[in-house]
Design an enzyme around this catalytic site. Structure first.
Site, mmCIF file in Angstrom:
data_model
loop_
_atom_site.group_PDB
_atom_site.id
_atom_site.type_symbol
_atom_site.label_atom_id
_atom_site.label_comp_id
_atom_site.label_asym_id
_atom_site.label_seq_id
_atom_site.Cartn_x
_atom_site.Cartn_y
_atom_site.Cartn_z
ATOM 1 N N ASP A 258 -9.567 15.656 -31.436
ATOM 2 C CA ASP A 258 -8.599 14.489 -32.843
ATOM 3 C C ASP A 258 -10.219 13.448 -32.764
ATOM 4 O O ASP A 258 -10.820 12.451 -33.510
ATOM 5 C CB ASP A 258 -7.338 14.218 -32.056
ATOM 6 C CG ASP A 258 -6.994 12.468 -32.938
ATOM 7 O OD1 ASP A 258 -6.828 13.287 -33.905
ATOM 8 O OD2 ASP A 258 -7.313 11.361 -32.469
ATOM 9 N N LYS B 74 -12.736 12.555 -35.836
ATOM 10 C CA LYS B 74 -12.982 10.999 -35.879
ATOM 11 C C LYS B 74 -14.610 10.778 -36.155
ATOM 12 O O LYS B 74 -15.310 9.891 -35.884
ATOM 13 C CB LYS B 74 -12.199 10.017 -35.301
ATOM 14 C CG LYS B 74 -10.883 10.584 -35.313
ATOM 15 C CD LYS B 74 -10.266 8.965 -34.836
ATOM 16 C CE LYS B 74 -8.482 9.344 -34.768
ATOM 17 N NZ LYS B 74 -7.439 8.578 -33.653
#
Ligand code: NAD
Length: 367
Positions: free
Chosen positions: A227, A231
């Protein structure tokens, strides 16, 4: 008054459920323009205003639960129907679906605007990224839709718009570093606090965080670093690095290789065996008066992106984090040695919805 705008919402889960009341408020406060919500879709059911007259949002949640209407197929029926709307259309993608994101170029090319917290479109292949921005108004397609994704990184925190403004005004991003995961923030701020001590084992803190609902149902989805890597991929691309995909740089996973298979509870049961390794790293950092944090970093000149555990000197913004906050430091030519720092909650339904609603307002102001 300005021309009407039609809003189609795909995804009404945690974030979507906070976005809809914010949309209601926006509709109420927008006196110079009619805004018609025409679709609220979950995977298997929807509320739809096929004749574009608009949905009544007052009891949307109960209405949606009671609905027996299957959503229009995606992308074909949805695209055709939205293209026929008697005005501008904004598609709000509140899912985490790659399949939906893969159709953004088709919607943007048809002049449909998109606002989304979904990371997939902007963090998957570079080809998809290029297709999205080449189709979008900002990318130079005069008849394309606008595309905004502030909440794809750090929820409502001003990160995407900040970095975009820096670049567009001619600043040069040198480095970006920060804590991009609320879950990782909480785990490390607890395990290795900037002041005071913590005697708890890392695995016990993961256990507590899971019980409190701070982690994904399977904590490996937080601990594998993917995750954060998505980003970083977004920010690296906005900084000018051509990152091919979100696994094309070093990512330190906190999931031991032998615990990758098996159920979430097998994982939790096996994790204590690995406590001593992370304890040793904590002790080594402590000797230098540093604390461990799980960070993402990019360096434009060195063309490097990485995600993993690092030790930070006490007193720095990253070391001083509390709770589950995110902190992102932008080192640029203009900001010199002292970075521009953005800090605060980087997850949560209300703040994420705020990022989406603000993007929607950004679109409305340009129409
Ligand atoms: P969620 O799982 O609660 O909701 C997802 C919704 O999308 C559900 O209503 C589901 O039915 C729907 N959906 C999924 N695939 C679909 C499809 N193909 N067609 C129609 N509907 C579909 O997730 P969430 O927490 O609300 O997160 C939504 C998005 O926001 C994700 O991209 C997430 O990464 C992002 N985000 C969430 C947070 C947060 O704090 N929850 C923070 C920042 C960003």
């Amino acid at each position: 008054s300005a021309s009407p705008v039609f809003v189609a919402i795909i995804g009404a889960g945690t974030v979507g459920s906070s976005f809809i009341p914010q949309l209601q408020n926006l509709i109420k406060n927008t006196t110079n323009r009619a805004i018609f919500p025409i679709l609220i879709a979950r995977s298997s059911k929807c509320l739809v205003s096929r004749d574009y007259t608009g949905l009544d949002l007052n009891n949307w949640s109960a209405d949606l639960s009671a609905s027996t209407i299957t959503p229009p197929t995606f992308p074909n029926e949805t695209l055709k129907w939205l293209k026929s709307a008697p005005g501008e259309v904004v598609l709000v993608d509140n899912t985490s679906s790659l399949e939906i994101a893969q159709s953004y170029p088709a919607f943007l090319s048809a002049g449909i605007h998109i606002v989304t917290p979904n990371k997939k479109g902007v963090s998957d292949s570079l080809e998809l990224w290029d297709n999205i921005f080449n189709s979008a108004r900002q990318g130079g397609n005069a008849t394309g839709g606008y595309f905004y994704h502030e909440a794809s990184c750090g929820a409502g925190l001003p990160i995407i718009n900040t970095i975009t403004d820096l670049v567009k005004t001619g600043d040069k991003i040198k480095k970006v570093e920060g804590v991009f995961s609320g879950t990782m923030s909480f785990l490390f701020n607890t395990f290795h606090p900037a002041s005071g001590t913590c005697d708890e084992k890392f695995s016990a803190i993961v256990d507590k965080a899971k019980a409190a609902g701070y982690t994904e149902p399977d904590p490996r989805d937080d601990l594998n670093g993917l995750d954060v890597a998505r980003k970083l991929t977004i920010l690296a691309r906005l900084s000018g690095l051509k990152v091919p995909n979100p696994t094309s740089f070093p990512i330190e996973s906190l999931v031991p290789a032998e615990l990758e298979a098996g159920s979430a509870s097998d994982f939790m049961a096996g994790l204590p065996k690995f406590d001593s390794a992370i304890e040793e790293r904590k002790a080594a950092a402590e000797k230098e008066n540093k604390v461990l944090r799980f960070v993402g970093k990019l360096d434009v000149d060195k063309n490097q992106v990485s995600v993993g555990i690092e030790a930070f000197e006490r007193g720095t913004a990253i070391a001083s984090l509390r709770g589950s906050d995110n902190v992102i430091s932008f080192f640029t030519e203009r900001y010199g040695a002292n970075p521009l720092v953005v800090q605060g909650a980087g997850a949560g339904a209300e703040v994420t919805a705020m990022g989406i609603t603000a993007d929607l307002i950004r679109v409305l102001e340009r129409l």
